[in-house]
Design an enzyme around this catalytic site. Structure first.
Site, PDB file in Angstrom:
ATOM      1  CB  THR A   7      12.454  -9.502 -11.367  1.00 58.38           C
ATOM      2  OG1 THR A   7      13.573  -9.341 -12.235  1.00 58.38           O
ATOM      3  CG2 THR A   7      11.908 -10.915 -11.502  1.00 58.38           C
ATOM      4  CG  HIS A  35       0.039  -6.992   4.760  1.00 57.73           C
ATOM      5  ND1 HIS A  35      -0.006  -6.697   6.101  1.00 57.73           N
ATOM      6  CD2 HIS A  35       0.337  -5.836   4.135  1.00 57.73           C
ATOM      7  CE1 HIS A  35       0.268  -5.406   6.279  1.00 57.73           C
ATOM      8  NE2 HIS A  35       0.472  -4.870   5.102  1.00 57.73           N
ATOM      9  CB  CYS A  85       2.224   2.318   8.912  1.00 55.59           C
ATOM     10  SG  CYS A  85       1.933   0.773   8.019  1.00 55.59           S
ATOM     11  CD  GLN A  95      -7.010  -1.172   7.384  1.00 51.88           C
ATOM     12  OE1 GLN A  95      -7.781  -2.103   7.590  1.00 51.88           O
ATOM     13  NE2 GLN A  95      -5.746  -1.220   7.785  1.00 51.88           N
ATOM     14  N   GLY A 120       0.796  -1.218   0.000  1.00 53.86           N
ATOM     15  CA  GLY A 120       0.000   0.000   0.000  1.00 53.86           C
ATOM     16  C   GLY A 120       0.828   1.267   0.000  1.00 53.86           C
ATOM     17  CB  THR A 121       3.944   2.239   1.789  1.00 54.50           C
ATOM     18  OG1 THR A 121       3.409   2.121   3.115  1.00 54.50           O
ATOM     19  CG2 THR A 121       4.923   3.408   1.755  1.00 54.50           C
ATOM     20  CB  SER A 162      -2.154  -3.443   1.197  1.00 53.29           C
ATOM     21  OG  SER A 162      -1.145  -4.202   1.815  1.00 53.29           O
TER      22      SER A 162
END
Length: 384
Positions: A238, A202, A326, A180, A70-71, A200
């Site tokens: 890659t 995870h 974060c 979220q 996400g960042t 994101s």
């Protein structure tokens, strides 16, 4: 009993996603840019994941770019579009409650000569459309608003903002951090008039180190990285084939029977909110019920420092968060809670409880029982 209630920080990986990743790391481990069969197998895995994501978002596969999370997706969207469109203006708008990935990117852009407007929020952590409309000016080129706030679960009026920007005479790009929200709601960027969408892996039971940026066709954007030309030069390097494949598998699984999963999350949330509200000296932050996200509850506990309560719960194998994972360098400071006007004495007394489809009613009961025992004891030993 182990009770994991920090799912907004990260989630347990789906078994199917982990299995697929293992196979791609140990059997079909070729470089997707290679022309031999190992490379072809790896490329096929990428195409399969992209097809799943494009079908879920109702967008074209060529509009999707895999990132490290996400960042990176937020940074690429904001910085890439700001520099690519600066001839049309140098004014950007965001909110005062965004994730650090957005706020820090905006800070960087302000140092590069861009003007940033930070919209306030109401006491529930929701942006007012009137404030956004007032902030718009001929120099505005981009608006960035998160879909679901990561600390208190407030839902932003994304559809209304999209319509507002769409009806402007001058085009204004609309970026949404949906980290979220993805996996909790059906999100179709084109229907919402969203030009850029960050996701994101995870947070939805996929692997860490994996993200996605949707870039609508025709959006002007510059790369942040330069290299071998992968992903049409916008995000070279890659590809993380196992991560991409695991991400795709997680999307497939989380969106299967999504409505049932969301309804169950709201029932879990209701059980927790009802129980925690009955405890003395507790204050709920944000909107309860279906007006807020189904998986996030922020609670302030009067007279108890959040870090102390967090570790007391940890001793009972209950894992929660004191805010955004974060922002861990400043765990006692929440810009979101400040922006909402939360009392100063509660800023360092707030915990975030976040649920997943694996959270059970028994786990919630165990957590509420632990809170009921711990709070009176910790308040007796608080510093005066």
């Amino acid at each position: 009993m182990e009770v994991y209630l920090d799912n907004s920080a990260t989630t347990r990986c789906y078994h199917k996603a982990a299995q697929k990743m293992c196979r791609l790391m140990t059997e079909d481990y070729g470089n997707p840019s290679s022309l031999h069969c190992k490379g072809v197998e790896a490329e096929r895995a990428i195409r399969e994941a992209k097809k799943i994501l494009a079908g879920n978002l109702k967008v074209q596969e060529k509009e999707l770019y895999f990132t490290s999370g996400g960042t990176e997706s937020d940074n690429l969207a904001l910085i890439g579009c700001a520099f690519a469109n600066q001839r049309a203006g140098k004014h950007l708008i965001t909110t005062s409650i965004e994730h650090p990935a957005v706020l820090q990117a905006m800070k960087y852009l302000s140092e590069q000569g861009f003007r940033i407007t930070y919209l306030p929020v109401d006491s529930y952590g929701v942006v007012r459309l009137a404030d956004l409309e007032e902030a718009l000016c001929p120099d505005t080129i981009l608006v960035s608003v998160m879909y679901v706030n990561n600390e208190v679960g407030s839902l932003q009026p994304i559809a209304e903002i999209g319509r507002l920007l769409k009806n402007r005479e001058k085009p204004i790009l609309f970026h949404v951090d949906a980290v979220q929200a993805f996996g909790k709601y059906v999100i179709h960027p084109k229907k919402l008039h969203v030009d850029l969408l960050s996701v994101s892996s995870h947070k939805i039971h996929g692997p860490k180190g994996m993200g996605l940026l949707y870039v609508g066709e025709g959006v002007k954007i510059r790369p942040l990285l330069y290299g071998g030309g992968q992903q049409k030069d916008l995000r070279p390097g890659t590809e993380n084939v196992p991560g991409i494949a695991g991400f795709g598998e997680a999307v497939r699984e989380i969106y299967t029977n999504l409505e049932e999963k969301r309804e169950r999350l709201y029932r879990i949330k209701e059980q927790f909110v009802k129980g925690v509200s009955e405890l003395e000296g507790t204050v709920l932050n944000g909107k309860a019920g279906e007006e807020g996200a189904p998986h996030i509850v922020s609670v302030s506990f009067e007279g108890v420092r959040s870090e102390v309560l967090l570790h007391a719960l940890e001793e009972r194998e209950i894992y929660v968060s004191s805010g955004s994972a974060c922002a861990s360098n400043h765990p006692s400071v929440s810009g979101t809670l400040k922006a909402m006007g939360i009392k100063e004495k509660l800023l360092d007394s707030t915990l975030r409880f976040s649920f997943s489809e694996f959270t059970t009613e028994d786990e919630i009961s165990y957590c509420l029982g632990a809170l009921g025992e711990l709070l009176p004891m910790l308040r007796r030993f608080r510093r005066h």
